[in-house]
Design a protein around this motif. Structure first.
Motif, PDB file in Angstrom:
ATOM      1  N   ASN A  53       0.828  -1.205   0.000  1.00  0.00           N
ATOM      2  CA  ASN A  53       0.000   0.000   0.000  1.00  0.00           C
ATOM      3  C   ASN A  53       0.863   1.257   0.000  1.00  0.00           C
ATOM      4  O   ASN A  53       2.027   1.223   0.383  1.00  0.00           O
ATOM      5  CB  ASN A  53      -0.905  -0.012   1.236  1.00  0.00           C
ATOM      6  N   PRO A  54       0.277   2.382  -0.415  1.00  0.00           N
ATOM      7  CA  PRO A  54       1.010   3.652  -0.394  1.00  0.00           C
ATOM      8  C   PRO A  54       1.450   4.029   1.027  1.00  0.00           C
ATOM      9  O   PRO A  54       0.723   3.807   2.004  1.00  0.00           O
ATOM     10  CB  PRO A  54      -0.006   4.664  -0.933  1.00  0.00           C
ATOM     11  N   ASP A  55       2.629   4.595   1.116  1.00  0.00           N
ATOM     12  CA  ASP A  55       3.242   4.954   2.393  1.00  0.00           C
ATOM     13  C   ASP A  55       2.340   5.799   3.273  1.00  0.00           C
ATOM     14  O   ASP A  55       2.198   5.545   4.465  1.00  0.00           O
ATOM     15  CB  ASP A  55       4.529   5.768   2.187  1.00  0.00           C
ATOM     16  N   ARG A  56       1.792   6.841   2.693  1.00  0.00           N
ATOM     17  CA  ARG A  56       0.978   7.773   3.490  1.00  0.00           C
ATOM     18  C   ARG A  56      -0.272   7.097   4.047  1.00  0.00           C
ATOM     19  O   ARG A  56      -0.717   7.436   5.141  1.00  0.00           O
ATOM     20  CB  ARG A  56       0.633   9.007   2.672  1.00  0.00           C
ATOM     21  N   GLU A  57      -0.827   6.145   3.311  1.00  0.00           N
ATOM     22  CA  GLU A  57      -1.989   5.417   3.824  1.00  0.00           C
ATOM     23  C   GLU A  57      -1.585   4.525   4.992  1.00  0.00           C
ATOM     24  O   GLU A  57      -2.258   4.516   6.023  1.00  0.00           O
ATOM     25  CB  GLU A  57      -2.635   4.581   2.719  1.00  0.00           C
ATOM     26  N   ILE A  58      -0.493   3.795   4.832  1.00  0.00           N
ATOM     27  CA  ILE A  58      -0.020   2.928   5.917  1.00  0.00           C
ATOM     28  C   ILE A  58       0.236   3.759   7.166  1.00  0.00           C
ATOM     29  O   ILE A  58      -0.195   3.399   8.263  1.00  0.00           O
ATOM     30  CB  ILE A  58       1.256   2.162   5.516  1.00  0.00           C
ATOM     31  N   TYR A  59       0.932   4.865   7.001  1.00  0.00           N
ATOM     32  CA  TYR A  59       1.236   5.733   8.139  1.00  0.00           C
ATOM     33  C   TYR A  59      -0.053   6.223   8.799  1.00  0.00           C
ATOM     34  O   TYR A  59      -0.179   6.198  10.029  1.00  0.00           O
ATOM     35  CB  TYR A  59       2.105   6.913   7.688  1.00  0.00           C
ATOM     36  N   ALA A  60      -1.015   6.654   7.995  1.00  0.00           N
ATOM     37  CA  ALA A  60      -2.288   7.154   8.541  1.00  0.00           C
ATOM     38  C   ALA A  60      -3.022   6.053   9.300  1.00  0.00           C
ATOM     39  O   ALA A  60      -3.651   6.324  10.328  1.00  0.00           O
ATOM     40  CB  ALA A  60      -3.159   7.712   7.413  1.00  0.00           C
ATOM     41  N   TRP A  61      -2.945   4.820   8.838  1.00  0.00           N
ATOM     42  CA  TRP A  61      -3.579   3.705   9.546  1.00  0.00           C
ATOM     43  C   TRP A  61      -2.875   3.444  10.868  1.00  0.00           C
ATOM     44  O   TRP A  61      -3.515   3.191  11.878  1.00  0.00           O
ATOM     45  CB  TRP A  61      -3.562   2.435   8.707  1.00  0.00           C
ATOM     46  N   ILE A  62      -1.549   3.512  10.849  1.00  0.00           N
ATOM     47  CA  ILE A  62      -0.777   3.228  12.061  1.00  0.00           C
ATOM     48  C   ILE A  62      -1.083   4.258  13.146  1.00  0.00           C
ATOM     49  O   ILE A  62      -1.291   3.910  14.303  1.00  0.00           O
ATOM     50  CB  ILE A  62       0.743   3.196  11.758  1.00  0.00           C
ATOM     51  N   VAL A  63      -1.092   5.522  12.776  1.00  0.00           N
ATOM     52  CA  VAL A  63      -1.265   6.579  13.776  1.00  0.00           C
ATOM     53  C   VAL A  63      -2.724   6.948  14.018  1.00  0.00           C
ATOM     54  O   VAL A  63      -3.023   7.802  14.840  1.00  0.00           O
ATOM     55  CB  VAL A  63      -0.442   7.842  13.415  1.00  0.00           C
ATOM     56  N   GLY A  64      -3.645   6.315  13.303  1.00  0.00           N
ATOM     57  CA  GLY A  64      -5.060   6.545  13.524  1.00  0.00           C
ATOM     58  C   GLY A  64      -5.628   7.781  12.863  1.00  0.00           C
ATOM     59  O   GLY A  64      -6.695   8.250  13.248  1.00  0.00           O
ATOM     60  N   GLN A  65      -4.955   8.313  11.852  1.00  0.00           N
ATOM     61  CA  GLN A  65      -5.471   9.472  11.136  1.00  0.00           C
ATOM     62  C   GLN A  65      -6.586   9.093  10.171  1.00  0.00           C
ATOM     63  O   GLN A  65      -7.395   9.943   9.805  1.00  0.00           O
ATOM     64  CB  GLN A  65      -4.351  10.164  10.357  1.00  0.00           C
ATOM     65  N   GLU A  66      -6.585   7.843   9.720  1.00  0.00           N
ATOM     66  CA  GLU A  66      -7.608   7.338   8.813  1.00  0.00           C
ATOM     67  C   GLU A  66      -8.045   5.963   9.277  1.00  0.00           C
ATOM     68  O   GLU A  66      -7.261   5.229   9.891  1.00  0.00           O
ATOM     69  CB  GLU A  66      -7.065   7.228   7.379  1.00  0.00           C
ATOM     70  N   ALA A  67      -9.268   5.603   8.947  1.00  0.00           N
ATOM     71  CA  ALA A  67      -9.766   4.267   9.256  1.00  0.00           C
ATOM     72  C   ALA A  67      -9.014   3.245   8.405  1.00  0.00           C
ATOM     73  O   ALA A  67      -8.768   3.479   7.221  1.00  0.00           O
ATOM     74  CB  ALA A  67     -11.257   4.183   8.974  1.00  0.00           C
ATOM     75  N   THR A  68      -8.651   2.149   9.020  1.00  0.00           N
ATOM     76  CA  THR A  68      -7.942   1.084   8.326  1.00  0.00           C
ATOM     77  C   THR A  68      -8.940   0.183   7.621  1.00  0.00           C
ATOM     78  O   THR A  68      -9.906  -0.258   8.242  1.00  0.00           O
ATOM     79  CB  THR A  68      -7.123   0.243   9.322  1.00  0.00           C
ATOM     80  N   PRO A  69      -8.716  -0.105   6.330  1.00  0.00           N
ATOM     81  CA  PRO A  69      -9.588  -1.068   5.657  1.00  0.00           C
ATOM     82  C   PRO A  69      -9.546  -2.408   6.393  1.00  0.00           C
ATOM     83  O   PRO A  69      -8.497  -2.817   6.903  1.00  0.00           O
ATOM     84  CB  PRO A  69      -8.975  -1.195   4.260  1.00  0.00           C
ATOM     85  N   GLU A  70     -10.672  -3.068   6.453  1.00  0.00           N
ATOM     86  CA  GLU A  70     -10.790  -4.311   7.208  1.00  0.00           C
ATOM     87  C   GLU A  70      -9.721  -5.336   6.825  1.00  0.00           C
ATOM     88  O   GLU A  70      -9.199  -6.035   7.689  1.00  0.00           O
ATOM     89  CB  GLU A  70     -12.179  -4.906   6.997  1.00  0.00           C
ATOM     90  N   ALA A  71      -9.368  -5.408   5.566  1.00  0.00           N
ATOM     91  CA  ALA A  71      -8.380  -6.387   5.106  1.00  0.00           C
ATOM     92  C   ALA A  71      -7.008  -6.184   5.738  1.00  0.00           C
ATOM     93  O   ALA A  71      -6.216  -7.127   5.831  1.00  0.00           O
ATOM     94  CB  ALA A  71      -8.258  -6.335   3.583  1.00  0.00           C
ATOM     95  N   PHE A  72      -6.719  -4.970   6.184  1.00  0.00           N
ATOM     96  CA  PHE A  72      -5.401  -4.669   6.753  1.00  0.00           C
ATOM     97  C   PHE A  72      -5.425  -4.491   8.264  1.00  0.00           C
ATOM     98  O   PHE A  72      -4.386  -4.245   8.877  1.00  0.00           O
ATOM     99  CB  PHE A  72      -4.793  -3.440   6.069  1.00  0.00           C
ATOM    100  N   GLU A  73      -6.597  -4.607   8.854  1.00  0.00           N
ATOM    101  CA  GLU A  73      -6.719  -4.513  10.317  1.00  0.00           C
ATOM    102  C   GLU A  73      -6.399  -5.895  10.887  1.00  0.00           C
ATOM    103  O   GLU A  73      -7.271  -6.670  11.221  1.00  0.00           O
ATOM    104  CB  GLU A  73      -8.132  -4.063  10.702  1.00  0.00           C
ATOM    105  N   THR A  74      -5.098  -6.184  10.977  1.00  0.00           N
ATOM    106  CA  THR A  74      -4.613  -7.522  11.329  1.00  0.00           C
ATOM    107  C   THR A  74      -3.773  -7.488  12.600  1.00  0.00           C
ATOM    108  O   THR A  74      -3.466  -6.411  13.126  1.00  0.00           O
ATOM    109  CB  THR A  74      -3.739  -8.085  10.194  1.00  0.00           C
TER     110      THR A  74
END
Length: 97
Positions: A53-74
């Motif tokens: 996945n794109p870096d900025r999306e991964i980072y946003a998921w890690i820090v909670g800036q964006e909701a994580t797609p269910e497939a990656f909420e592992t």
């Protein structure tokens, strides 16, 4: 440990450190260095899928800036979040020490 497994770990650590987005590098690189060798083959699969996945999306998921797609909420993403929290608890960002 097989040579194939060693190569996979080296490739994974390189990808984790060379994301192109420094904030992601500083979380994913140390996480891979510290934990990749203890992950199961299935967890390595999930980490590799996450790194697609794109870096900025991964980072946003890690820090909670964006909701994580269910497939990656592992379990692997949960481990990365815990690692980030623990790393900053030991040495807070901006600590000049």
């Amino acid at each position: 440990m097989t040579i194939d497994h060693d190569s996979r770990l080296r490739r994974l650590r390189f990808r984790a450190w060379h994301r192109g987005f420094r904030e992601a590098d500083l979380i994913l690189g140390p996480f891979a260095d510290n934990h990749a060798q203890t992950l199961t083959p299935e967890q390595l699969d999930r980490l590799e899928a996450l790194l697609e996945n794109p870096d900025r999306e991964i980072y946003a998921w890690i820090v909670g800036q964006e909701a994580t797609p269910e497939a990656f909420e592992t379990d692997v993403l949960a481990m990365i979040r815990t690692f980030r929290f623990e790393a900053h608890a030991v040495r807070p960002i901006g600590d000049g020490a």
